[in-house]
Design a protein around this motif. Structure first.
Motif, PDB file in Angstrom:
ATOM      1  N   THR A  73       1.101  -1.250  -0.045  1.00 53.88           N
ATOM      2  CA  THR A  73       0.058   0.026  -0.454  1.00 53.88           C
ATOM      3  C   THR A  73       0.506   1.532   0.361  1.00 53.88           C
ATOM      4  O   THR A  73       0.392   2.228   0.048  1.00 53.88           O
ATOM      5  CB  THR A  73      -1.199   0.085   1.420  1.00 53.88           C
ATOM      6  OG1 THR A  73      -0.083   0.044   2.503  1.00 53.88           O
ATOM      7  CG2 THR A  73      -1.799  -1.189   0.775  1.00 53.88           C
ATOM      8  N   THR A  74       1.894   1.010   0.807  1.00 58.38           N
ATOM      9  CA  THR A  74       3.092   2.244   0.401  1.00 58.38           C
ATOM     10  C   THR A  74       3.105   2.645  -1.696  1.00 58.38           C
ATOM     11  O   THR A  74       3.677   1.748  -1.738  1.00 58.38           O
ATOM     12  CB  THR A  74       4.296   2.129   1.035  1.00 58.38           C
ATOM     13  OG1 THR A  74       3.758   1.836   2.195  1.00 58.38           O
ATOM     14  CG2 THR A  74       5.410   3.277   1.409  1.00 58.38           C
ATOM     15  N   PRO A  75       2.848   4.029  -1.968  1.00 60.21           N
ATOM     16  CA  PRO A  75       3.848   4.463  -2.758  1.00 60.21           C
ATOM     17  C   PRO A  75       5.056   4.152  -3.081  1.00 60.21           C
ATOM     18  O   PRO A  75       5.749   4.208  -1.631  1.00 60.21           O
ATOM     19  CB  PRO A  75       3.183   6.207  -2.916  1.00 60.21           C
ATOM     20  CG  PRO A  75       1.738   5.803  -2.160  1.00 60.21           C
ATOM     21  CD  PRO A  75       2.133   4.773  -0.623  1.00 60.21           C
ATOM     22  N   SER A  76       5.538   3.994  -4.166  1.00 57.14           N
ATOM     23  CA  SER A  76       6.717   3.665  -5.061  1.00 57.14           C
ATOM     24  C   SER A  76       7.359   3.977  -5.925  1.00 57.14           C
ATOM     25  O   SER A  76       6.682   4.731  -6.571  1.00 57.14           O
ATOM     26  CB  SER A  76       7.312   2.240  -4.483  1.00 57.14           C
ATOM     27  OG  SER A  76       7.235   1.125  -3.480  1.00 57.14           O
ATOM     28  N   ILE A  77       8.766   4.900  -6.113  1.00 56.72           N
ATOM     29  CA  ILE A  77       9.578   5.572  -6.530  1.00 56.72           C
ATOM     30  C   ILE A  77      10.898   5.412  -6.691  1.00 56.72           C
ATOM     31  O   ILE A  77      11.884   4.652  -6.094  1.00 56.72           O
ATOM     32  CB  ILE A  77       8.945   7.227  -7.022  1.00 56.72           C
ATOM     33  CG1 ILE A  77       9.621   7.919  -8.095  1.00 56.72           C
ATOM     34  CG2 ILE A  77       9.660   7.808  -5.656  1.00 56.72           C
ATOM     35  CD1 ILE A  77       8.782   8.943  -8.045  1.00 56.72           C
ATOM     36  N   SER A  78      11.173   5.068  -7.660  1.00 58.77           N
ATOM     37  CA  SER A  78      12.392   4.494  -8.642  1.00 58.77           C
ATOM     38  C   SER A  78      13.457   5.678  -9.049  1.00 58.77           C
ATOM     39  O   SER A  78      12.480   6.493  -9.796  1.00 58.77           O
ATOM     40  CB  SER A  78      12.033   3.077  -8.900  1.00 58.77           C
ATOM     41  OG  SER A  78      12.137   3.532 -10.255  1.00 58.77           O
ATOM     42  N   PHE A  79      14.793   6.218  -8.632  1.00 56.31           N
ATOM     43  CA  PHE A  79      15.406   6.761  -8.878  1.00 56.31           C
ATOM     44  C   PHE A  79      17.169   6.007  -9.007  1.00 56.31           C
ATOM     45  O   PHE A  79      17.790   5.275  -9.050  1.00 56.31           O
ATOM     46  CB  PHE A  79      15.676   8.061  -8.124  1.00 56.31           C
ATOM     47  CG  PHE A  79      16.691   8.563  -7.989  1.00 56.31           C
ATOM     48  CD1 PHE A  79      16.624   9.895  -8.776  1.00 56.31           C
ATOM     49  CD2 PHE A  79      18.106   9.258  -7.167  1.00 56.31           C
ATOM     50  CE1 PHE A  79      16.924  10.862  -8.798  1.00 56.31           C
ATOM     51  CE2 PHE A  79      18.937  10.063  -7.828  1.00 56.31           C
ATOM     52  CZ  PHE A  79      18.409  10.904  -8.432  1.00 56.31           C
ATOM     53  N   MET A  80      17.263   6.868 -10.264  1.00 60.92           N
ATOM     54  CA  MET A  80      18.608   6.123 -11.118  1.00 60.92           C
ATOM     55  C   MET A  80      19.441   7.546 -11.198  1.00 60.92           C
ATOM     56  O   MET A  80      19.171   8.006 -11.241  1.00 60.92           O
ATOM     57  CB  MET A  80      18.274   5.623 -12.196  1.00 60.92           C
ATOM     58  CG  MET A  80      19.053   5.118 -13.007  1.00 60.92           C
ATOM     59  SD  MET A  80      19.414   3.583 -15.072  1.00 60.92           S
ATOM     60  CE  MET A  80      18.761   2.389 -14.245  1.00 60.92           C
ATOM     61  N   LEU A  81      21.156   6.814 -10.579  1.00 58.26           N
ATOM     62  CA  LEU A  81      22.472   6.737 -10.255  1.00 58.26           C
ATOM     63  C   LEU A  81      22.512   8.111 -12.061  1.00 58.26           C
ATOM     64  O   LEU A  81      22.290   6.656 -12.835  1.00 58.26           O
ATOM     65  CB  LEU A  81      23.098   7.700  -9.659  1.00 58.26           C
ATOM     66  CG  LEU A  81      22.715   6.649  -8.146  1.00 58.26           C
ATOM     67  CD1 LEU A  81      23.633   5.936  -7.045  1.00 58.26           C
ATOM     68  CD2 LEU A  81      22.070   8.186  -7.480  1.00 58.26           C
ATOM     69  N   ASP A  82      23.741   9.261 -12.545  1.00 53.42           N
ATOM     70  CA  ASP A  82      23.871   8.942 -13.369  1.00 53.42           C
ATOM     71  C   ASP A  82      25.454   8.807 -13.471  1.00 53.42           C
ATOM     72  O   ASP A  82      25.574   8.793 -14.776  1.00 53.42           O
ATOM     73  CB  ASP A  82      23.994  10.564 -13.797  1.00 53.42           C
ATOM     74  CG  ASP A  82      24.627  11.634 -12.796  1.00 53.42           C
ATOM     75  OD1 ASP A  82      24.629  11.038 -11.470  1.00 53.42           O
ATOM     76  OD2 ASP A  82      24.958  12.654 -13.282  1.00 53.42           O
ATOM     77  N   TRP A  83      25.576   8.474 -12.428  1.00 51.54           N
ATOM     78  CA  TRP A  83      27.487   7.680 -12.575  1.00 51.54           C
ATOM     79  C   TRP A  83      27.635   7.085 -11.091  1.00 51.54           C
ATOM     80  O   TRP A  83      26.079   7.067 -10.097  1.00 51.54           O
ATOM     81  CB  TRP A  83      27.831   8.746 -12.869  1.00 51.54           C
ATOM     82  CG  TRP A  83      29.903   8.516 -13.013  1.00 51.54           C
ATOM     83  CD1 TRP A  83      30.564   8.417 -11.506  1.00 51.54           C
ATOM     84  CD2 TRP A  83      30.429   8.298 -13.805  1.00 51.54           C
ATOM     85  NE1 TRP A  83      31.453   8.202 -12.075  1.00 51.54           N
ATOM     86  CE2 TRP A  83      31.683   7.669 -13.005  1.00 51.54           C
ATOM     87  CE3 TRP A  83      30.041   7.764 -15.020  1.00 51.54           C
ATOM     88  CZ2 TRP A  83      33.098   7.317 -13.787  1.00 51.54           C
ATOM     89  CZ3 TRP A  83      30.412   6.907 -15.990  1.00 51.54           C
ATOM     90  CH2 TRP A  83      32.396   6.540 -15.476  1.00 51.54           C
ATOM     91  N   THR A  84      28.158   6.909 -10.896  1.00 47.29           N
ATOM     92  CA  THR A  84      28.765   6.515  -9.282  1.00 47.29           C
ATOM     93  C   THR A  84      27.955   7.873  -8.143  1.00 47.29           C
ATOM     94  O   THR A  84      28.032   8.835  -8.191  1.00 47.29           O
ATOM     95  CB  THR A  84      29.995   6.112  -9.057  1.00 47.29           C
ATOM     96  OG1 THR A  84      30.202   7.052  -9.143  1.00 47.29           O
ATOM     97  CG2 THR A  84      30.589   5.122  -9.463  1.00 47.29           C
ATOM     98  N   PRO A  85      27.516   6.696  -7.100  1.00 46.46           N
ATOM     99  CA  PRO A  85      27.227   7.993  -5.945  1.00 46.46           C
ATOM    100  C   PRO A  85      28.454   9.265  -5.580  1.00 46.46           C
ATOM    101  O   PRO A  85      29.486   9.417  -5.788  1.00 46.46           O
ATOM    102  CB  PRO A  85      27.467   6.703  -4.960  1.00 46.46           C
ATOM    103  CG  PRO A  85      26.653   5.855  -5.519  1.00 46.46           C
ATOM    104  CD  PRO A  85      27.585   5.983  -6.634  1.00 46.46           C
ATOM    105  N   ASN A  86      27.657  10.169  -6.115  1.00 46.30           N
ATOM    106  CA  ASN A  86      28.482  11.352  -5.410  1.00 46.30           C
ATOM    107  C   ASN A  86      27.988  12.831  -4.817  1.00 46.30           C
ATOM    108  O   ASN A  86      26.570  12.524  -4.632  1.00 46.30           O
ATOM    109  CB  ASN A  86      29.551  12.066  -6.419  1.00 46.30           C
ATOM    110  CG  ASN A  86      28.625  12.474  -7.586  1.00 46.30           C
ATOM    111  OD1 ASN A  86      27.965  13.044  -7.308  1.00 46.30           O
ATOM    112  ND2 ASN A  86      28.660  12.193  -8.648  1.00 46.30           N
TER     113      ASN A  86
END
Length: 354
Positions: A39-52
């Motif tokens: 029931t929890t709305p979900s969203i996915s977020f994609m990085l453009d490179w390694t984390p910084n």
């Protein structure tokens, strides 16, 4: 950031850096809220490179429970070989970290991306040679030299304009960059390259080699070439539930970035802890955040501790017009786009003006 490009990563680099499948949610290249229910709305977020530190607001919001408190589940994905833009267009990710100019380039070829949040309010790109190169003192001296590039037509147009503005012809060669532009320059395989003032330039000050850098906007390139932020698929926004989830995500993420601006050391520590397999240097992360705050790169004002996330449409349009005139944007047949991309069509500030 590890590189200055608006293109793809090789599968080998992705595998080496992440060692995960695209949907992985480990602390290294992907992370997910504890809250996880049907029931929890979900969203996915994609990085453009390694984390910084460009991504620190997302990681801070995750670690401090801002997403959980807002009632959404956020899944942070490592960048894909095809890039965040293609992944968002194809529905692999809901939101991707990108640039306004990238959105223009993809949409010219038939994509339907929408830029919904702008992080950087001031230019962050720097075009640099090693400080030891006494023969390079202005961009005019890039003439006839070798540019360490990732094959970007956009970068080529910027460099050519800078050289001409400084009194040169705009002629230079290119060499393909490896995973470390510092090494490519130090090896003598190239003469100058692109860096981010909030990451590689900070690394240069900490560990060397020293750089001599130039800002594109000081040398004839109009607008803000470095509008970095988030994009979604326009068709995904047609669902009212998705629009509401996106609004919640952006509001909580801005809260995360504001925390990072107010608590730069603590936010840097959170970033390092949440991305352990990325092996970020804690000192680099903290120094990067200090540079971001001091330089006002996200806010437009030095030491300001809250951001708006708004895209400056006028600055964006000036840069898009420049790149259009340079022939950067191609259609699906690889022909020059017939009309200049319009910032007002590519982007919206609706999700940061509520």
């Amino acid at each position: 950031m590890g590189r200055f490009t608006r293109g793809k990563l090789s599968g080998r680099v992705i595998a080496a850096l992440c060692g995960l499948s695209l949907v992985a949610t480990s602390a290294a290249c992907g992370a997910s809220n504890d809250a996880d229910s049907d029931t929890t709305p979900s969203i996915s977020f994609m990085l453009d490179w390694t984390p910084n530190t460009n991504h620190v607001g997302v990681y801070a919001a995750q670690a401090l429970g801002y997403y959980k408190d807002a009632g959404i589940n956020v899944n942070v994905l490592p960048t894909a070989q095809a890039g965040a833009e293609t992944s968002v267009e194809n529905g692999v990710a809901d939101v991707g970290f990108t640039t306004l100019s990238n959105v223009a380039a993809f949409n010219a070829q038939g994509a339907s991306l929408r830029y919904v949040f702008d992080l950087t309010q001031k230019p962050v790109a720097r075009w640099c040679a090693l400080a030891s190169r006494s023969d390079i003192r202005t961009p005019k001296d890039f003439d006839g030299k070798t540019f360490v590039s990732f094959g970007s037509a956009e970068q080529t147009a910027v460099i050519r304009q800078m050289i001409k503005s400084a009194g040169g012809k705009g002629d230079f060669q290119t060499a393909t960059a490896g995973t470390n532009t510092f090494q490519t320059l130090s090896s003598g395989k190239g003469d100058f390259g692109g860096f981010y003032v909030t990451w590689e330039n900070v690394e240069s000050k900490l560990n060397g080699p020293a750089l001599n850098c130039f800002v594109a906007s000081d040398w004839g390139v109009p607008g803000n070439p470095d509008q970095l932020g988030f994009a979604v698929n326009s068709s995904w926004l047609k669902d009212a539930k998705n629009k509401k989830t996106l609004q919640t995500f952006i509001t909580a993420t801005i809260k995360g970035y504001d925390y990072a601006l107010s608590h730069p050391d603590e936010a840097a520590t959170l970033l390092v802890k949440q991305t352990k397999e990325a092996n970020l240097d804690p000192k680099l992360a903290k120094s990067s955040m200090e540079e971001i705050v001091k330089g006002g790169y996200w806010t437009g004002e030095a030491n300001k501790t809250s951001l708006t996330g708004k895209l400056n449409m006028a600055q964006g349009q000036s840069y898009l017009d420049f790149q259009y005139q340079a022939g950067t944007y191609k259609d699906s047949d690889n022909k020059n786009a017939q009309t200049a991309p319009q910032a007002s069509s590519l982007a919206t500030n609706a999700y940061v003006e509520h």
